[in-house]
Structure formats: structure tokens, C-alpha cells
Design a protein around this motif. Structure first.
Motif, mmCIF file in Angstrom:
data_model
loop_
_atom_site.group_PDB
_atom_site.id
_atom_site.type_symbol
_atom_site.label_atom_id
_atom_site.label_comp_id
_atom_site.label_asym_id
_atom_site.label_seq_id
_atom_site.Cartn_x
_atom_site.Cartn_y
_atom_site.Cartn_z
ATOM 1 N N PRO A 188 114.644 -36.531 106.456
ATOM 2 C CA PRO A 188 113.282 -36.557 105.902
ATOM 3 C C PRO A 188 112.614 -35.185 105.947
ATOM 4 O O PRO A 188 112.751 -34.447 106.920
ATOM 5 C CB PRO A 188 112.551 -37.558 106.804
ATOM 6 C CG PRO A 188 113.623 -38.371 107.428
ATOM 7 C CD PRO A 188 114.797 -37.462 107.579
ATOM 8 N N VAL A 189 111.920 -34.865 104.874
ATOM 9 C CA VAL A 189 111.092 -33.664 104.796
ATOM 10 C C VAL A 189 109.684 -34.129 104.452
ATOM 11 O O VAL A 189 109.499 -34.900 103.505
ATOM 12 C CB VAL A 189 111.614 -32.685 103.726
ATOM 13 C CG1 VAL A 189 110.668 -31.501 103.584
ATOM 14 C CG2 VAL A 189 113.016 -32.210 104.079
ATOM 15 N N TYR A 190 108.686 -33.670 105.190
ATOM 16 C CA TYR A 190 107.346 -34.235 105.058
ATOM 17 C C TYR A 190 106.415 -33.378 104.218
ATOM 18 O O TYR A 190 105.218 -33.630 104.184
ATOM 19 C CB TYR A 190 106.755 -34.481 106.445
ATOM 20 C CG TYR A 190 107.508 -35.560 107.196
ATOM 21 C CD1 TYR A 190 107.217 -36.909 106.979
ATOM 22 C CD2 TYR A 190 108.531 -35.236 108.083
ATOM 23 C CE1 TYR A 190 107.909 -37.899 107.645
ATOM 24 C CE2 TYR A 190 109.234 -36.231 108.751
ATOM 25 C CZ TYR A 190 108.919 -37.562 108.524
ATOM 26 O OH TYR A 190 109.620 -38.549 109.167
ATOM 27 N N GLU A 191 106.946 -32.426 103.515
ATOM 28 C CA GLU A 191 106.123 -31.609 102.623
ATOM 29 C C GLU A 191 106.068 -32.268 101.244
ATOM 30 O O GLU A 191 107.093 -32.492 100.602
ATOM 31 C CB GLU A 191 106.712 -30.206 102.493
ATOM 32 C CG GLU A 191 105.898 -29.300 101.575
ATOM 33 C CD GLU A 191 106.526 -27.934 101.409
ATOM 34 O OE1 GLU A 191 106.003 -27.144 100.614
ATOM 35 O OE2 GLU A 191 107.553 -27.664 102.073
ATOM 36 N N LEU A 192 104.874 -32.582 100.789
ATOM 37 C CA LEU A 192 104.701 -33.251 99.501
ATOM 38 C C LEU A 192 104.954 -32.276 98.353
ATOM 39 O O LEU A 192 104.464 -31.146 98.368
ATOM 40 C CB LEU A 192 103.290 -33.828 99.383
ATOM 41 C CG LEU A 192 102.929 -34.941 100.388
ATOM 42 C CD1 LEU A 192 101.473 -35.331 100.240
ATOM 43 C CD2 LEU A 192 103.827 -36.149 100.193
ATOM 44 N N ILE A 193 105.723 -32.765 97.338
ATOM 45 C CA ILE A 193 106.001 -31.924 96.165
ATOM 46 C C ILE A 193 105.672 -32.643 94.853
ATOM 47 O O ILE A 193 106.009 -32.162 93.782
ATOM 48 C CB ILE A 193 107.466 -31.453 96.149
ATOM 49 C CG1 ILE A 193 108.407 -32.670 96.050
ATOM 50 C CG2 ILE A 193 107.791 -30.605 97.362
ATOM 51 C CD1 ILE A 193 109.857 -32.275 95.827
ATOM 52 N N GLY A 194 105.063 -33.830 94.932
ATOM 53 C CA GLY A 194 104.661 -34.520 93.713
ATOM 54 C C GLY A 194 105.701 -35.518 93.216
ATOM 55 O O GLY A 194 106.433 -36.120 94.007
ATOM 56 N N PHE A 195 105.779 -35.668 91.904
ATOM 57 C CA PHE A 195 106.576 -36.722 91.275
ATOM 58 C C PHE A 195 107.983 -36.260 90.917
ATOM 59 O O PHE A 195 108.624 -36.859 90.050
ATOM 60 C CB PHE A 195 105.868 -37.228 90.013
ATOM 61 C CG PHE A 195 104.609 -37.994 90.290
ATOM 62 C CD1 PHE A 195 104.635 -39.361 90.486
ATOM 63 C CD2 PHE A 195 103.392 -37.329 90.379
ATOM 64 C CE1 PHE A 195 103.470 -40.073 90.743
ATOM 65 C CE2 PHE A 195 102.222 -38.026 90.632
ATOM 66 C CZ PHE A 195 102.259 -39.406 90.820
#
Length: 294
Positions: A45-52
Motif C-alpha cells: 500500500p502507498v497512501y499518497e493520493l494520485i486521483g483516478f
């Protein structure tokens, strides 16, 4: 005072652990999966949001598009044929026929089996080398052919056959309970007025058991969307990925190809599919009740 207060809140105290577990392990993990679908997570898991981005990549997979088409075919036939089969069997048993208990047990027995067992048995039965086709050849019917399970165009329909066989007993139980709970005086009055059997069932019986239809549709839709073990046991998604369904695609992305983000996006699309069917149905069912109370 303490005893009275404890008594008033006893039911809440009993339900609290279950409610807390549901909140964490159901809705909590749904929220976590939704969050993962907006990240770039791969093996870990990576918790940095990058959108759709995961949703964009999801719809670029040909295999995903095939699984959607397969779900439409499987889901529509599974729900439709399952409802019709269960309803007809329920109407048959509602006639108070002989050996009703035995027949009801026979119809309900498949539900006692796991989908893995069902899929394995149907895989053997439909295998051209060892199943029905070979049995027909051995009794002299050399021209008999039934190789749907190895045909990419027809294999999805073998999943429908096995699924309906297992689930129709549950639908039977739902409809039979609804039929036995009807007010028989209304039916008798319709008979006395000269209505035919078809008119009575179409105009009186079926509208009266509408909640049973709702329950059966919800159950069958849920089973169709999350179908995994039945397909794995029968075809493993093959030939190729001709019988892939979204659940199999999600498992492959998450645990075989180490793409947690796309797997999570797949799970959210499956959730949206179920909600798109259930929410309008719930609204249509609950609206008359709200109007009556209003």
C-alpha cells in the motif's frame, strides 16, 4: 436506579460488539479499499493520493471489458432464470402435492453444497472427455456433442447452468414462504368470481408476493456480482479469459499481478454495480411506506 438503567440499555450493550465489528471490518475496509483505489499502490500500500489513475488504467484492460460483458450475460441469465425456476417450483409445491417434503428437500439440497463442490461436479459432468458427452458415446450416440465448457463463446453459459442449479432452491424457499403467507380468502373469492388460474396468479398472487421478488433479486444479484469460487472451480476463468468475471479480475490484479490500486478500483466498481441495482429498488419499495406514514 442502576439496575433499571442497565435494563434499559441491555439490548444496546449486547449489540454493541457486533456493531463495532461490522463498522470496522465491513465499512472500515470498504473505506480503506476506496482510499487505495485513488493511490498508486502496487505490491504494498502507498497512501499518497494520485486521483483516478487506477480507474483510467482499469478501463484500458481488455480483460476487464470482457469480464464486464460476461457479468452482464451471466448476471441477467442467472437472475432471470433463477427467479423463473424458483417461482415455478414454488407454485408447484404450493399445490399441496404428494411427497412435498421430499421434493422440497431435493430442491433445497444444492444450497447445502459449497460453490467449489458444485463447480467441480459440473466441471466433470460437462467435460467432453469424461462427462455427459462421453457417456452418450458409450451408449451408442456417437454424434452427440456437448463441449460448451471448452468453447470460448459458450463457456459462460455453463456457469449459468451450474449457478441456477445451486441457487434456485433458495429462491424456491423465498417464494414458497411468501405463497404460504398469503390470504387464501382472496384467492378463493377470485375463483368463485370465475377468474382463471392464470388471471389469479398474474393479477393477485404475483403482486401480493412482490417483497419476495425484492428479496430474491437482491440475493441473486449479490451472488452474481461476487461470483468467484464457482468460476474458479469450473473453468478458472478460461478458456483463456472467456469466463472471467470482475471478482476473478480483482483477485488477479490484487494478488497475482501485485496491483493493489487497480484491484481496489475493481472492487469499488463491483460495489457501485450492486448499489446501482439495490438503491433504486429500495427507493421504489420504501416510497409507498413513507407516503402512507406521511
Amino acid at each position: 436506579m442502576i439496575r433499571q438503567a442497565f435494563g434499559r440499555h441491555l439490548s444496546a450493550l449486547i449489540l454493541a460488539p457486533t456493531a463495532a465489528a461490522t463498522l470496522v471490518f465491513v465499512y472500515g475496509f470498504i473505506a480503506w479499499t476506496a482510499y487505495m483505489s485513488f493511490t498508486g499502490s502496487r505490491m504494498m500500500p502507498v497512501y499518497e493520493l494520485i486521483g483516478f489513475d487506477a480507474y483510467t488504467r482499469l478501463w484500458q484492460f481488455e480483460r476487464w471489458n470482457v469480464s464486464i460483458v460476461n457479468l452482464l450475460i451471466f448476471g441477467s441469465l442467472f437472475v432471470g432464470v433463477g427467479l423463473l425456476t424458483g417461482l415455478l417450483l414454488a407454485i408447484l409445491l404450493d399445490q399441496r402435492i404428494r411427497a412435498e417434503g421430499l421434493l422440497r428437500t431435493i430442491y433445497l439440497y444444492p444450497m447445502a453444497l459449497s460453490f467449489i463442490v458444485t463447480g467441480t461436479v459440473w466441471k466433470w459432468l460437462l467435460n467432453p472427455g469424461i462427462g455427459l458427452e462421453r457417456a452418450m458415446h458409450q451408449i451408442g450416440w456417437e454424434n452427440f456433442r456437448f463441449g460448451w465448457i471448452v468453447d470460448p463463446e459458450l463457456a459462460i453459459y455453463t456457469i449459468v447452468i451450474a449457478g441456477v442449479w445451486q441457487s434456485s432452491g433458495l429462491v424456491l424457499a423465498i417464494f414458497l414462504a411468501a405463497l404460504r403467507g398469503m390470504d387464501q380468502d382472496v384467492v378463493k373469492a377470485a375463483f368463485m368470481d370465475g377468474a382463471s388460474t392464470l388471471q389469479i396468479y398474474w393479477g393477485i398472487v404475483l403482486p401480493s408476493i412482490r417483497p419476495a421478488f425484492f428479496s430474491a433479486v437482491i440475493v441473486l444479484t449479490h451472488l452474481a456480482v461476487k461470483s468467484f469460487d464457482l468460476v474458479i472451480a469450473m473453468t478458472n476463468g478460461g478458456p483463456g479469459y472467456a469466463t472471467d468475471l470482475p471478482a476473478i479480475f480483482m483477485y488477479s490484479m490484487s494478488f497475482q499481478r501485485n496491483n493493489i490500486a487497480v484491484g481496489s478500483a475493481t472492487a469499488m466498481m463491483m460495489l457501485c454495480t450492486v448499489m446501482a441495482i439495490i438503491v433504486p429498488y429500495l427507493y421504489s419499495e420504501l416510497r409507498p411506506a413513507r407516503s402512507a406514514h406521511g
